[in-house]
Design a protein around this motif. Sequence first.
Motif, PDB file in Angstrom:
ATOM      1  N   ILE A 100      38.894  44.547  44.681  1.00 57.97           N
ATOM      2  CA  ILE A 100      39.949  44.914  46.129  1.00 57.97           C
ATOM      3  C   ILE A 100      41.021  44.185  46.618  1.00 57.97           C
ATOM      4  CG2 ILE A 100      39.093  45.383  48.569  1.00 57.97           C
ATOM      5  CD1 ILE A 100      36.183  46.383  46.752  1.00 57.97           C
ATOM      6  N   ALA A 101      40.436  43.090  46.052  1.00 60.22           N
ATOM      7  CA  ALA A 101      41.424  42.029  46.100  1.00 60.22           C
ATOM      8  C   ALA A 101      42.969  41.206  45.419  1.00 60.22           C
ATOM      9  CB  ALA A 101      40.532  40.477  46.008  1.00 60.22           C
ATOM     10  N   ALA A 102      42.660  42.302  44.503  1.00 57.34           N
ATOM     11  CA  ALA A 102      43.979  42.848  43.324  1.00 57.34           C
ATOM     12  C   ALA A 102      44.422  43.612  43.962  1.00 57.34           C
ATOM     13  CB  ALA A 102      44.388  43.001  41.719  1.00 57.34           C
ATOM     14  N   LEU A 151      32.002  39.531  30.271  1.00 61.18           N
ATOM     15  CA  LEU A 151      32.093  39.157  31.130  1.00 61.18           C
ATOM     16  C   LEU A 151      33.997  38.825  31.587  1.00 61.18           C
ATOM     17  CD1 LEU A 151      31.449  40.607  33.854  1.00 61.18           C
ATOM     18  CD2 LEU A 151      29.991  39.214  34.582  1.00 61.18           C
ATOM     19  N   LEU A 152      34.041  38.012  32.143  1.00 59.83           N
ATOM     20  CA  LEU A 152      34.573  36.867  32.417  1.00 59.83           C
ATOM     21  C   LEU A 152      36.296  36.990  31.791  1.00 59.83           C
ATOM     22  CD1 LEU A 152      33.611  33.153  32.985  1.00 59.83           C
ATOM     23  CD2 LEU A 152      33.782  34.904  34.786  1.00 59.83           C
ATOM     24  N   ASP A 158      40.706  40.255  32.477  1.00 54.20           N
ATOM     25  CA  ASP A 158      41.599  40.978  31.830  1.00 54.20           C
ATOM     26  C   ASP A 158      42.285  42.363  33.390  1.00 54.20           C
ATOM     27  OD1 ASP A 158      42.151  40.164  29.564  1.00 54.20           O
ATOM     28  OD2 ASP A 158      40.555  42.085  28.201  1.00 54.20           O
ATOM     29  N   GLY A 159      41.195  43.202  33.804  1.00 55.23           N
ATOM     30  CA  GLY A 159      41.337  43.702  35.101  1.00 55.23           C
ATOM     31  C   GLY A 159      42.443  43.159  35.487  1.00 55.23           C
ATOM     32  N   GLN A 189      46.071  44.666  37.131  1.00 53.54           N
ATOM     33  CA  GLN A 189      46.657  45.001  38.753  1.00 53.54           C
ATOM     34  C   GLN A 189      47.626  44.910  38.971  1.00 53.54           C
ATOM     35  OE1 GLN A 189      44.969  47.870  39.986  1.00 53.54           O
ATOM     36  NE2 GLN A 189      44.095  47.843  38.407  1.00 53.54           N
ATOM     37  N   LEU A 190      47.933  43.634  38.327  1.00 50.85           N
ATOM     38  CA  LEU A 190      48.816  42.550  39.434  1.00 50.85           C
ATOM     39  C   LEU A 190      50.203  42.992  37.664  1.00 50.85           C
ATOM     40  CD1 LEU A 190      46.705  39.550  39.588  1.00 50.85           C
ATOM     41  CD2 LEU A 190      47.816  41.162  40.794  1.00 50.85           C
TER      42      LEU A 190
END
Length: 123
Positions: free
Chosen positions: A71-73, A111-112, A117-118, A122-123
Amino acid sequence: MPLSTDGPWLDDAAGRLIRPYTVSGGRTRPTAVLDLLTLVISTGAAPQPQLGPEHAQAVGLCAGPTSVAEIAAQLRLPVTVTKVLLSDLVECGAITARPPDTFDHPTDRFLLEAVLDGLRRQL
């Protein structure tokens, strides 16, 4: 001044036209316990009318379980500001928050790397 299609508060040349702390009303501490991996989902209840457009945008991103980091991204806001916005939404019942239950170890390297990667996509 040309405005970006990403939202009314972004300018192609200048970037964000308002400071992130303005979005959170100057608050820097969320009232709900949220971390980067906390999953939030919309309850279907409308946010309170006095909340800003970023709150409505955040609710729109929570149709399915979505992490605070995602959400922040998507909002292009610092995580701290995003946590404050999401806390407001939890308090008014527009979203619910829960810890992720898909991983036994939240510091698992897999997970990290997946979160990183996600965020990069997004950026």
